[in-house]
Write a protein that holds these residues in place. Structure first.
Motif, short mmCIF file in Angstrom:
data_model
loop_
_atom_site.label_atom_id
_atom_site.label_comp_id
_atom_site.label_asym_id
_atom_site.label_seq_id
_atom_site.Cartn_x
_atom_site.Cartn_y
_atom_site.Cartn_z
N GLY A 140 6.40 1.03 7.00
CA GLY A 140 7.19 1.27 5.79
C GLY A 140 8.34 2.23 6.07
O GLY A 140 8.94 2.18 7.14
N PRO A 141 8.62 3.18 5.15
CA PRO A 141 7.89 3.34 3.88
C PRO A 141 8.34 2.31 2.85
O PRO A 141 9.45 1.79 2.91
CB PRO A 141 8.26 4.76 3.45
N PHE A 142 7.44 2.02 1.92
CA PHE A 142 7.71 1.05 0.86
C PHE A 142 7.78 1.77 -0.49
O PHE A 142 7.10 2.76 -0.73
CB PHE A 142 6.61 -0.02 0.81
N ASP A 143 8.63 1.23 -1.36
CA ASP A 143 8.72 1.77 -2.72
C ASP A 143 7.58 1.25 -3.59
O ASP A 143 7.22 1.88 -4.58
CB ASP A 143 10.05 1.36 -3.36
N LEU A 144 7.04 0.09 -3.21
CA LEU A 144 6.00 -0.53 -4.03
C LEU A 144 5.04 -1.35 -3.17
O LEU A 144 5.48 -2.14 -2.33
CB LEU A 144 6.63 -1.45 -5.08
N CYS A 145 3.75 -1.15 -3.39
CA CYS A 145 2.72 -2.03 -2.84
C CYS A 145 2.22 -2.90 -3.98
O CYS A 145 1.80 -2.39 -5.02
CB CYS A 145 1.57 -1.22 -2.25
N LEU A 146 2.27 -4.21 -3.79
CA LEU A 146 1.95 -5.16 -4.85
C LEU A 146 0.71 -5.98 -4.48
O LEU A 146 0.67 -6.62 -3.42
CB LEU A 146 3.14 -6.10 -5.09
N PHE A 147 -0.28 -5.95 -5.36
CA PHE A 147 -1.45 -6.82 -5.25
C PHE A 147 -1.43 -7.77 -6.45
O PHE A 147 -1.60 -7.32 -7.59
CB PHE A 147 -2.75 -6.02 -5.30
N SER A 148 -1.25 -9.05 -6.22
CA SER A 148 -1.32 -10.03 -7.30
C SER A 148 -2.43 -11.02 -6.95
O SER A 148 -2.23 -11.97 -6.20
CB SER A 148 0.01 -10.76 -7.48
N GLU A 149 -3.64 -10.74 -7.46
CA GLU A 149 -4.84 -11.53 -7.19
C GLU A 149 -5.20 -11.55 -5.71
O GLU A 149 -5.69 -12.55 -5.19
CB GLU A 149 -4.70 -12.95 -7.76
N SER A 150 -4.94 -10.45 -5.04
CA SER A 150 -5.31 -10.32 -3.62
C SER A 150 -6.20 -9.11 -3.37
O SER A 150 -6.84 -9.01 -2.33
CB SER A 150 -4.05 -10.21 -2.77
N PHE A 151 -6.25 -8.18 -4.32
CA PHE A 151 -6.99 -6.94 -4.12
C PHE A 151 -8.48 -7.21 -3.91
O PHE A 151 -9.15 -6.51 -3.14
CB PHE A 151 -6.80 -6.01 -5.33
N GLN A 152 -9.01 -8.23 -4.56
CA GLN A 152 -10.44 -8.53 -4.48
C GLN A 152 -10.88 -8.96 -3.08
O GLN A 152 -12.06 -8.89 -2.76
CB GLN A 152 -10.81 -9.61 -5.49
N TYR A 153 -9.94 -9.38 -2.24
CA TYR A 153 -10.29 -9.87 -0.90
C TYR A 153 -10.23 -8.77 0.16
O TYR A 153 -10.49 -9.03 1.34
CB TYR A 153 -9.36 -11.02 -0.51
N ILE A 154 -9.87 -7.57 -0.24
CA ILE A 154 -9.72 -6.46 0.69
C ILE A 154 -10.85 -5.47 0.45
O ILE A 154 -11.15 -5.16 -0.71
CB ILE A 154 -8.35 -5.78 0.49
N PRO A 155 -11.51 -4.98 1.50
CA PRO A 155 -12.59 -4.00 1.30
C PRO A 155 -12.13 -2.87 0.40
O PRO A 155 -11.03 -2.33 0.55
CB PRO A 155 -12.90 -3.53 2.72
N LEU A 156 -13.00 -2.49 -0.53
CA LEU A 156 -12.63 -1.50 -1.54
C LEU A 156 -12.22 -0.16 -0.93
O LEU A 156 -11.37 0.54 -1.48
CB LEU A 156 -13.80 -1.31 -2.51
N ASP A 157 -12.82 0.18 0.19
CA ASP A 157 -12.51 1.48 0.81
C ASP A 157 -11.29 1.42 1.71
O ASP A 157 -10.94 2.42 2.34
CB ASP A 157 -13.72 1.99 1.59
#
Length: 285
Positions: A121-138
């Motif tokens: 990055g650095p990025f101004d925005l991290c976007l999860f659109s129906e993808s967060f559920q596929y990534i380990p919560l931690d």
């Protein structure tokens, strides 16, 4: 020479995207936002566009460098680029990565899991659109904190399992995602503040009814063919039934029957077992 393994995931995505593009003109597989719309195939594109409009309303009002995490086939990135944003896409599927390169040629595509993403990055925005559920919560939100610029934000839109959810031993329950209680605990332990949170379960859930209706049409067609074969080609029908029984175990046959011939996957069941949130988060301080 060993036979190459069938890539059923890519095959399913290819067919699904081709069908949705034929129906709507765009390669979107995400939920729609159905407020004020009849739940019909004719309105699917309008519902998906309403969802995107609601999602984009959470973005800061300035040109951004956006990390689109799990960017699907690149349709969201294409719209973000048209609005003047700079977009990097992280997507693990080679098939979807290629669709992203075609649909959003102005984006930088990283073909990897988010957990393995090495960009800085650095990025101004991290976007999860129906993808967060596929990534380990931690791993998801903590990694975002290492990638955001000062003043950067996270926009998260996804469904979560309600804490009351109990899986069925045989049949599938529509929806998915992390347990909402576990997510809240993870969020509370991180240096993040919630700028906004909206529960859109009621308006996203009708997408399930539309999907189930499509599968029921397919199931009706298969049932009619089966009836004709039973009456006029019983030997052929016996052979086909035998092949299916050998290829699919009892659990898989039950789930296939559920998909094609039942209505146990519907909007009400989705709402009972899931909560769909749109959230805007920012590092504290």
């Amino acid at each position: 020479m060993a036979k190459e393994k069938l890539n059923t995931q890519a095959l399913g995505l290819d067919i699904g995207l081709a069908f949705v593009k034929w129906l709507t003109g765009a390669e979107n597989l995400h939920y729609g936002y159905w407020q004020g719309l009849d739940v019909t195939a004719a309105n699917l594109r309008a519902a998906q566009e309403a969802y995107t409009t609601r999602l984009f309303a959470l973005l800061p009002d300035r040109p951004l460098r956006i990390l689109d995490i799990g960017g699907g086939a690149g349709e969201t990135a294409k719209k973000l680029l048209a609005l003047g944003h700079q977009v990097d896409i992280v997507v693990p599927s080679p098939f979807l990565a290629e669709r992203c390169r075609i649909n959003a040629p102005g984006a930088t595509v990283h073909e990897c899991r988010f957990e393995d993403f090495t960009g800085t990055g650095p990025f101004d925005l991290c976007l999860f659109s129906e993808s967060f559920q596929y990534i380990p919560l931690d791993r998801g939100l903590p990694k975002c904190l290492t990638l955001l610029d000062a003043g950067g934000e996270i926009v998260l839109a996804d469904c979560f399992r309600r804490d009351s959810f109990q899986p069925d031993a045989t049949l599938a329950t529509v929806g998915g995602g992390h347990r909402i209680g576990h997510f809240r605990e993870t969020l509370a332990a991180l240096s993040l503040e919630v700028l906004s949170e909206e529960d859109i379960t009621e308006h996203a859930a009708p997408s399930v009814d539309l999907e189930q209706g499509l599968f029921n049409v397919l199931g009706y067609g298969i049932t009619r063919v089966d009836e004709e074969l039973s009456a006029k080609r019983p030997r052929l029908r016996w052979g086909l039934t035998r092949v299916v029984s050998l290829a699919l175990n009892t659990r898989k046959r039950a789930r296939l029957d559920q998909r094609l011939n039942r209505q146990t996957r519907n909007a009400q069941v989705f709402a009972d077992n899931n909560i769909y949130l749109m959230m805007r988060l920012r590092p504290k301080g």
